[in-house]
Design a protein around this motif. Sequence first.
Motif, mmCIF file in Angstrom:
data_model
loop_
_atom_site.group_PDB
_atom_site.id
_atom_site.type_symbol
_atom_site.label_atom_id
_atom_site.label_comp_id
_atom_site.label_asym_id
_atom_site.label_seq_id
_atom_site.Cartn_x
_atom_site.Cartn_y
_atom_site.Cartn_z
ATOM 1 N N LEU A 1 33.997 -11.883 -85.950
ATOM 2 C CA LEU A 1 32.610 -11.738 -86.378
ATOM 3 C C LEU A 1 31.797 -11.196 -85.205
ATOM 4 C CD1 LEU A 1 32.120 -15.165 -88.240
ATOM 5 C CD2 LEU A 1 33.022 -13.014 -89.162
ATOM 6 N N LEU A 2 30.969 -10.198 -85.466
ATOM 7 C CA LEU A 2 30.143 -9.575 -84.432
ATOM 8 C C LEU A 2 28.678 -9.756 -84.799
ATOM 9 C CD1 LEU A 2 32.087 -6.188 -84.079
ATOM 10 C CD2 LEU A 2 32.500 -8.324 -82.838
ATOM 11 N N ASP A 3 27.963 -10.562 -84.013
ATOM 12 C CA ASP A 3 26.554 -10.842 -84.294
ATOM 13 C C ASP A 3 25.681 -10.099 -83.282
ATOM 14 O OD1 ASP A 3 24.171 -11.828 -85.180
ATOM 15 O OD2 ASP A 3 24.635 -13.937 -84.857
ATOM 16 N N GLU A 4 25.345 -8.866 -83.582
ATOM 17 C CA GLU A 4 24.524 -8.011 -82.717
ATOM 18 C C GLU A 4 25.056 -7.993 -81.271
ATOM 19 O OE1 GLU A 4 21.833 -6.241 -83.641
ATOM 20 O OE2 GLU A 4 20.961 -7.218 -85.395
ATOM 21 N N PRO A 5 26.361 -7.817 -81.072
ATOM 22 C CA PRO A 5 26.905 -7.976 -79.720
ATOM 23 C C PRO A 5 26.548 -6.855 -78.756
ATOM 24 C CG PRO A 5 28.609 -7.180 -81.172
ATOM 25 C CD PRO A 5 27.411 -7.456 -82.037
ATOM 26 N N PHE A 6 26.016 -5.738 -79.267
ATOM 27 C CA PHE A 6 25.721 -4.600 -78.398
ATOM 28 C C PHE A 6 24.229 -4.440 -78.110
ATOM 29 C CE2 PHE A 6 29.092 -3.374 -81.551
ATOM 30 C CZ PHE A 6 30.161 -3.716 -80.745
ATOM 31 N N SER A 7 23.404 -5.302 -78.685
ATOM 32 C CA SER A 7 21.956 -5.080 -78.664
ATOM 33 C C SER A 7 21.342 -5.200 -77.277
ATOM 34 C CB SER A 7 21.257 -6.043 -79.622
ATOM 35 O OG SER A 7 21.475 -7.387 -79.231
ATOM 36 N N THR A 8 21.984 -5.943 -76.374
ATOM 37 C CA THR A 8 21.406 -6.109 -75.038
ATOM 38 C C THR A 8 21.908 -5.068 -74.043
ATOM 39 O OG1 THR A 8 23.142 -7.684 -74.402
ATOM 40 C CG2 THR A 8 21.133 -8.591 -75.388
ATOM 41 N N LEU A 9 22.822 -4.201 -74.475
ATOM 42 C CA LEU A 9 23.369 -3.183 -73.577
ATOM 43 C C LEU A 9 22.492 -1.939 -73.592
ATOM 44 C CD1 LEU A 9 27.126 -3.442 -74.615
ATOM 45 C CD2 LEU A 9 26.050 -4.459 -72.606
ATOM 46 N N ASP A 10 22.418 -1.272 -72.450
ATOM 47 C CA ASP A 10 21.644 -0.026 -72.434
ATOM 48 C C ASP A 10 22.421 1.060 -73.163
ATOM 49 O OD1 ASP A 10 23.438 1.378 -70.606
ATOM 50 O OD2 ASP A 10 22.565 0.196 -68.994
ATOM 51 N N ASN A 11 21.736 2.143 -73.510
ATOM 52 C CA ASN A 11 22.329 3.177 -74.351
ATOM 53 C C ASN A 11 23.593 3.779 -73.746
ATOM 54 O OD1 ASN A 11 20.404 2.891 -76.345
ATOM 55 N ND2 ASN A 11 19.039 4.432 -75.459
ATOM 56 N N GLY A 12 23.627 3.888 -72.420
ATOM 57 C CA GLY A 12 24.793 4.471 -71.780
ATOM 58 C C GLY A 12 26.047 3.633 -71.963
ATOM 59 N N LEU A 13 25.896 2.305 -71.929
ATOM 60 C CA LEU A 13 27.032 1.408 -72.092
ATOM 61 C C LEU A 13 27.370 1.154 -73.550
ATOM 62 C CD1 LEU A 13 26.417 -1.436 -69.471
ATOM 63 C CD2 LEU A 13 28.324 0.171 -69.518
ATOM 64 N N ARG A 14 26.366 1.212 -74.385
ATOM 65 C CA ARG A 14 26.518 0.732 -75.756
ATOM 66 C C ARG A 14 27.648 1.441 -76.497
ATOM 67 N NH1 ARG A 14 21.477 -1.367 -79.167
ATOM 68 N NH2 ARG A 14 22.569 -2.095 -81.015
ATOM 69 N N GLU A 15 27.697 2.755 -76.377
ATOM 70 C CA GLU A 15 28.727 3.497 -77.109
ATOM 71 C C GLU A 15 30.118 3.150 -76.599
ATOM 72 O OE1 GLU A 15 29.949 8.078 -78.332
ATOM 73 O OE2 GLU A 15 28.082 7.686 -77.250
ATOM 74 N N ASP A 16 30.280 3.040 -75.279
ATOM 75 C CA ASP A 16 31.589 2.721 -74.719
ATOM 76 C C ASP A 16 32.066 1.342 -75.156
ATOM 77 O OD1 ASP A 16 31.714 5.136 -73.429
ATOM 78 O OD2 ASP A 16 31.064 4.357 -71.482
ATOM 79 N N ILE A 17 31.184 0.351 -75.080
ATOM 80 C CA ILE A 17 31.587 -1.011 -75.444
ATOM 81 C C ILE A 17 31.840 -1.126 -76.944
ATOM 82 C CG2 ILE A 17 30.911 -3.439 -75.427
ATOM 83 C CD1 ILE A 17 31.668 -2.248 -72.704
ATOM 84 N N ARG A 18 31.019 -0.431 -77.732
ATOM 85 C CA ARG A 18 31.259 -0.403 -79.186
ATOM 86 C C ARG A 18 32.677 0.061 -79.488
ATOM 87 N NH1 ARG A 18 25.892 2.040 -81.105
ATOM 88 N NH2 ARG A 18 26.843 3.943 -80.383
ATOM 89 N N GLN A 19 33.040 1.196 -78.905
ATOM 90 C CA GLN A 19 34.356 1.753 -79.171
ATOM 91 C C GLN A 19 35.463 0.840 -78.644
ATOM 92 O OE1 GLN A 19 34.856 4.177 -81.210
ATOM 93 N NE2 GLN A 19 32.628 4.455 -81.418
ATOM 94 N N PHE A 20 35.213 0.183 -77.519
ATOM 95 C CA PHE A 20 36.186 -0.754 -76.958
ATOM 96 C C PHE A 20 36.426 -1.921 -77.919
ATOM 97 C CE2 PHE A 20 37.023 -4.572 -74.348
ATOM 98 C CZ PHE A 20 38.170 -4.165 -73.676
ATOM 99 N N VAL A 21 35.352 -2.495 -78.434
ATOM 100 C CA VAL A 21 35.468 -3.627 -79.362
ATOM 101 C C VAL A 21 36.128 -3.200 -80.666
ATOM 102 C CG1 VAL A 21 34.164 -5.291 -80.741
ATOM 103 C CG2 VAL A 21 33.512 -4.871 -78.365
ATOM 104 N N PHE A 22 35.659 -2.103 -81.243
ATOM 105 C CA PHE A 22 36.209 -1.646 -82.518
ATOM 106 C C PHE A 22 37.694 -1.308 -82.394
ATOM 107 C CE2 PHE A 22 31.774 0.139 -83.789
ATOM 108 C CZ PHE A 22 31.339 -1.152 -84.018
#
Length: 212
Positions: free
Chosen positions: A161-182
């Motif tokens: 379950l993912l509850d807004e896990p990327f919302s606190t990351l800045d835009n530069g990190l957000r895409e990388d971490i999203r893809q890592f989690v997915f």
Amino acid sequence: MNQLVLEEISIAAPDAPSSLISDLSLTVAPGEIVTIMGRSGIGKSTLLSFIGGHLGRGFSASGTVRIGGRDITDTPAEKRKIGILFQDDLLFPHLSVGDNLAFGLSANVKGRKERRRCVEQALKSAGLDGFADRDPATLSGGQRARVALMRTLLARPDALLLDEPFSTLDNGLREDIRQFVFAHGKDQRLPVLMVTHDEADAAAAGGRRLLL
């Protein structure tokens, strides 16, 4: 392979005149990411809390939650085998990175040597080889997010379950971490249910969307 099945879920908040969620049924297949969207206060995070076994006091709920055919509706949270990632990484500040990961290890992993091997393998998978003895305070936001995910996966969950896990990351990190989690969710064939306000998160997930 396990699938996450929700059957006729209804949830009402304390003293609310109507239900937040009514008769929701949904099946999430292994390796699939389903995104839940909707305005604030509509019940998105509350639904995840119910699935994970953490519904707040005063809420009432009905319906059935199954994983791999196993009814977990009344199972204690710690026995549901559901991993949850929140907005905050929730790393323990008094433990090293390696000890944070070891905390998430399944009880079935026995022996100091084997547990250390699992931790080191998880760090390698996260691109953090050699970080076991680091203080979490020395990590970047992206590194902390990676450690949080690997700690969750080391518990060998049957669903994520993912509850807004990327919302606190800045835009530069957000895409990388999203893809890592997915990518890790798909590689481990986990049914993944994500709550987000961000259209970009939903687009990156690439799966079905549910609007509450």
